[in-house]
Design a protein around this motif. Structure first.
Motif, PDB file in Angstrom:
ATOM      1  N   ALA A  37      -4.905   7.303  -2.987  1.00 33.62           N
ATOM      2  CA  ALA A  37      -3.904   6.307  -2.580  1.00 33.62           C
ATOM      3  C   ALA A  37      -3.386   6.607  -1.178  1.00 33.62           C
ATOM      4  O   ALA A  37      -3.190   5.693  -0.361  1.00 33.62           O
ATOM      5  N   ALA A  38      -3.158   7.879  -0.894  1.00 32.37           N
ATOM      6  CA  ALA A  38      -2.706   8.273   0.447  1.00 32.37           C
ATOM      7  C   ALA A  38      -3.770   7.957   1.490  1.00 32.37           C
ATOM      8  O   ALA A  38      -3.456   7.554   2.622  1.00 32.37           O
ATOM      9  N   THR A  91       0.837  -1.204   0.000  1.00 35.63           N
ATOM     10  CA  THR A  91       0.000   0.000   0.000  1.00 35.63           C
ATOM     11  C   THR A  91       0.870   1.252   0.000  1.00 35.63           C
ATOM     12  O   THR A  91       0.620   2.198  -0.757  1.00 35.63           O
ATOM     13  N   ARG A  92       1.894   1.245   0.848  1.00 36.37           N
ATOM     14  CA  ARG A  92       2.817   2.389   0.922  1.00 36.37           C
ATOM     15  C   ARG A  92       3.519   2.599  -0.416  1.00 36.37           C
ATOM     16  O   ARG A  92       3.669   3.732  -0.897  1.00 36.37           O
ATOM     17  N   THR A 104      -4.244  13.966   2.432  1.00 42.11           N
ATOM     18  CA  THR A 104      -5.392  13.117   2.112  1.00 42.11           C
ATOM     19  C   THR A 104      -6.670  13.934   1.980  1.00 42.11           C
ATOM     20  O   THR A 104      -7.677  13.431   1.484  1.00 42.11           O
ATOM     21  N   ALA A 158       1.096   4.042  -2.991  1.00 38.02           N
ATOM     22  CA  ALA A 158       0.815   5.439  -2.673  1.00 38.02           C
ATOM     23  C   ALA A 158       2.003   6.324  -3.040  1.00 38.02           C
ATOM     24  O   ALA A 158       1.832   7.440  -3.540  1.00 38.02           O
ATOM     25  N   SER A 218      -5.457   3.338  -7.628  1.00 34.67           N
ATOM     26  CA  SER A 218      -5.226   4.783  -7.751  1.00 34.67           C
ATOM     27  C   SER A 218      -3.889   5.062  -8.418  1.00 34.67           C
ATOM     28  O   SER A 218      -3.767   5.992  -9.228  1.00 34.67           O
ATOM     29  N   ALA A 221      -5.048   1.407  -3.251  1.00 37.09           N
ATOM     30  CA  ALA A 221      -3.855   2.209  -3.523  1.00 37.09           C
ATOM     31  C   ALA A 221      -3.283   1.862  -4.892  1.00 37.09           C
ATOM     32  O   ALA A 221      -2.870   2.752  -5.652  1.00 37.09           O
TER      33      ALA A 221
END
Length: 218
Positions: free
Chosen positions: A99-100, A21-22, A205, A25, A126, A123
């Motif tokens: 994503a964030a 996910t990180r 965000t 993003a 996105s 994420a």
């Protein structure tokens, strides 16, 4: 250790989904900043061209002394300038914000493989949308097309890992999603959208998207 059904321990799952996910993003944020940075430079160049001036002056053969900007212009020709460029930049920024948000939701919640995998899926989706904007910005340059294709593949792999067959706990699907994300990062770096170890400003965000909260069932 994995259980006989191919599922992984919960903490291992959290680490895997969080890292993916990180990463997605960060990809989306990098593309957003890339478009903003190059868009501003190209708008400035267009303005000086209309004025009949150039900062570095023309070279002896009549070409601009500065040469093409790095990344998109070098890889695929002139980037978008004007109203279309503003729409591309807006859509890239929106994708980066969503994503964030996905990473923020995961970070604020207790480990839950199904929900964590949905954050990773959102994420990645996105980031794929941001990559599509990167490709448009670069006017379908070869490296940008390849990076966008890799981003879409990463999004699909993340969706499979989070889907009914995986629910975030299937080791094989998670590994495929991890590999696809790594490939998407490599392709984005090759396209000039991001650099290894790039220090990006934290992406705001904004107001948390109702869409993402609905998708996460929160």
């Amino acid at each position: 250790m994995s259980d006989p059904k191919g599922n992984e321990p919960e903490q291992t799952l959290r680490s895997s989904h969080a890292a993916r996910t990180r990463s997605a993003a960060s990809r989306a944020a990098a593309i957003c900043h890339y478009i903003e940075r190059h868009g501003s430079a190209e708008l400035h160049e267009a303005g000086t061209a209309e004025d009949g001036t150039a900062e570095d002056g023309p070279a002896e053969d009549g070409t601009a002394a500065g040469g093409p900007a790095e990344g998109g212009a070098a890889a695929g020709g002139t980037a978008e300038v004007g109203p279309a460029a503003k729409e591309i930049a807006w859509k890239a920024a929106h994708a980066a914000r969503v994503a964030a948000q996905a990473f923020a939701v995961l970070s604020e919640s207790a480990p839950a493989p199904a929900a964590d995998s949905r954050c990773a899926r959102n994420a990645a989706a996105s980031a794929a949308q941001a990559a599509q904007m990167g490709q448009l910005h670069d006017r379908d340059g070869e490296l940008s097309v390849a990076a966008c294709r890799a981003a879409v593949h990463a999004s699909r792999a993340a969706a499979e890992a989070a889907g009914a067959q995986g629910l975030g706990v299937n080791e094989t699907l998670n590994a495929s999603a991890d590999a696809a994300e790594a490939a998407a990062v490599a392709a984005a770096e090759e396209a000039g959208w991001m650099r290894p170890g790039q220090d990006l400003p934290q992406m705001s965000t904004g107001v948390r998207s109702p869409e993402i909260m609905s998708m996460l069932h929160l």
